[in-house]
Enzyme design. Structure first.
Site, short mmCIF file in Angstrom:
data_model
loop_
_atom_site.label_atom_id
_atom_site.label_comp_id
_atom_site.label_asym_id
_atom_site.label_seq_id
_atom_site.Cartn_x
_atom_site.Cartn_y
_atom_site.Cartn_z
N HIS A 33 -10.81 -5.55 7.82
CA HIS A 33 -11.50 -5.40 6.55
C HIS A 33 -12.73 -4.49 6.66
O HIS A 33 -13.22 -4.01 5.63
CB HIS A 33 -11.96 -6.76 6.01
CG HIS A 33 -10.84 -7.62 5.53
ND1 HIS A 33 -9.79 -8.01 6.33
CD2 HIS A 33 -10.60 -8.18 4.31
CE1 HIS A 33 -8.96 -8.77 5.62
NE2 HIS A 33 -9.43 -8.88 4.40
N GLU A 73 0.82 -1.22 0.00
CA GLU A 73 0.00 0.00 0.00
C GLU A 73 0.85 1.27 0.00
O GLU A 73 0.45 2.29 -0.58
CB GLU A 73 -0.96 -0.01 1.21
CG GLU A 73 -2.14 -0.94 1.07
CD GLU A 73 -1.77 -2.41 1.19
OE1 GLU A 73 -2.52 -3.27 0.66
OE2 GLU A 73 -0.72 -2.70 1.84
#
Length: 325
Positions: free
Chosen positions: A129, A60
């Site tokens: 998540h 990321e």
């Protein structure tokens, strides 16, 4: 108009901008041939090629850094962070580099980046998540935060976000990707960032929310109306900048308000909304503004998440409390 769910509307918005502007590019983990973990970008690589829609390594920080570099060179990156809990690896690039770019360069450079990420509970997903991290992003000046609640808004807001010259954190609730279909124009249209939407007119109490909890609030309002309480529901749509004028105008009419968010209660969007209401509309209130939110705990494991999330019953209880104050 076409019938689209939110996933399809987001894909259509990206397609519109890829066709319109050759500087728009899409990248992230598995967004190319696979079309993303939720298939939001499915088919776009085949349509626009690997130079416009491509996969990145599972890093990321690299996704965020590449977005910043491309943004200052005139591209308009749409960078997908596969799940919201993975943004921590990219916070320096998002909040220190992209968000400050225009300020620290004296307007010489911009960071016209959209950071897309799914979030939100109720789907029994794994840890990291489903967290709601919008409050953390919203505290940083220079980056806009957008959370659509329906397919029509998702397309119009995303097109506006892609065209914006500042970075936008665009959050897509997992529970809304396939929740329902709605009429969405197939052509190009925009919804202005920073403008809330009055989803339901009412006269007795204002319910302020965004994302999935807009629909939870509508369910609560249906039950409240059976008891003679008419709730006005405001969908914030954009959390930064916040449309406080629409909120104040509603409170002038209803004189009572609650704020509903899925995120933990402390230091979130609801707290900021209430602070601004107190600054600008306190004399119109007949009761304190209450919050309906997740408790101040780590987001729970799937087995008990349904007891953690805001429910229509909790919203109704908060409304009854302000009505009886």
């Amino acid at each position: 108009m076409a019938q689209m769910n939110m996933k399809e509307a987001i894909r259509d918005a990206i397609r519109v901008e890829l066709k319109r502007d050759p500087n728009v590019i899409v990248f992230g983990e598995d967004v190319g041939n696979v079309g993303g973990v939720f298939r939001v970008t499915e088919g776009l690589q085949k349509e626009f090629g690997e130079e416009r829609v491509f996969d990145t390594p599972l890093a990321e920080s690299a996704i965020g850094g590449m977005a910043v570099g491309l943004g200052i060179q005139g591209f308009r990156p749409i960078a997908e962070i596969q799940f919201v809990g993975f943004i921590f690896e990219a916070l320096d690039q998002m909040l220190v580099q992209a968000a400050r770019m225009r300020y620290r360069s004296g307007g010489r450079y911009n960071a016209p980046i959209v950071f897309r990420t799914p979030f939100g509970g109720g789907v029994k997903a794994a840890e990291l998540h489903t967290d709601s991290l919008e409050g953390m992003i919203a505290q940083t000046p220079g980056i806009k935060v957008v959370v659509p609640s329906n397919p029509y808004d998702a397309k119009g807001l995303l097109i506006s976000a892609i065209r914006d010259n500042d970075p936008v954190f665009f959050m897509e609730h997992l529970n809304l990707y396939h929740a329902f279909r709605a009429e969405v124009p197939e052509e190009d249209y925009t919804i202005e960032l920073g403008k809330a939407n009055v989803v339901r007119e009412g006269s007795d109490v204002t319910i302020i929310s965004y994302g999935m909890t807009v629909h939870t609030s509508v369910k609560a309002a249906d039950e409240l109306e059976k008891k003679g309480i008419k709730a006005e529901i405001i969908d914030l749509r954009t959390l930064v900048p916040l449309d406080i004028d629409t909120i104040v105008n509603s409170i002038k009419k209803t004189n009572r308000a609650i704020v509903v968010q899925e995120a933990q209660k402390s230091a979130g969007i609801a707290a900021e909304v209430i602070a601004q209401i107190n600054e600008k509309a306190i004399l119109h209130l007949e009761a304190p503004v209450l919050r309906v939110a997740g408790p101040d705990t780590v987001y729970p494991f799937a087995l008990i998440e349904d007891t953690w999330l805001p429910t229509p019953a909790r919203i109704i209880a908060a409304v009854n409390k302000v009505m009886e104050f």
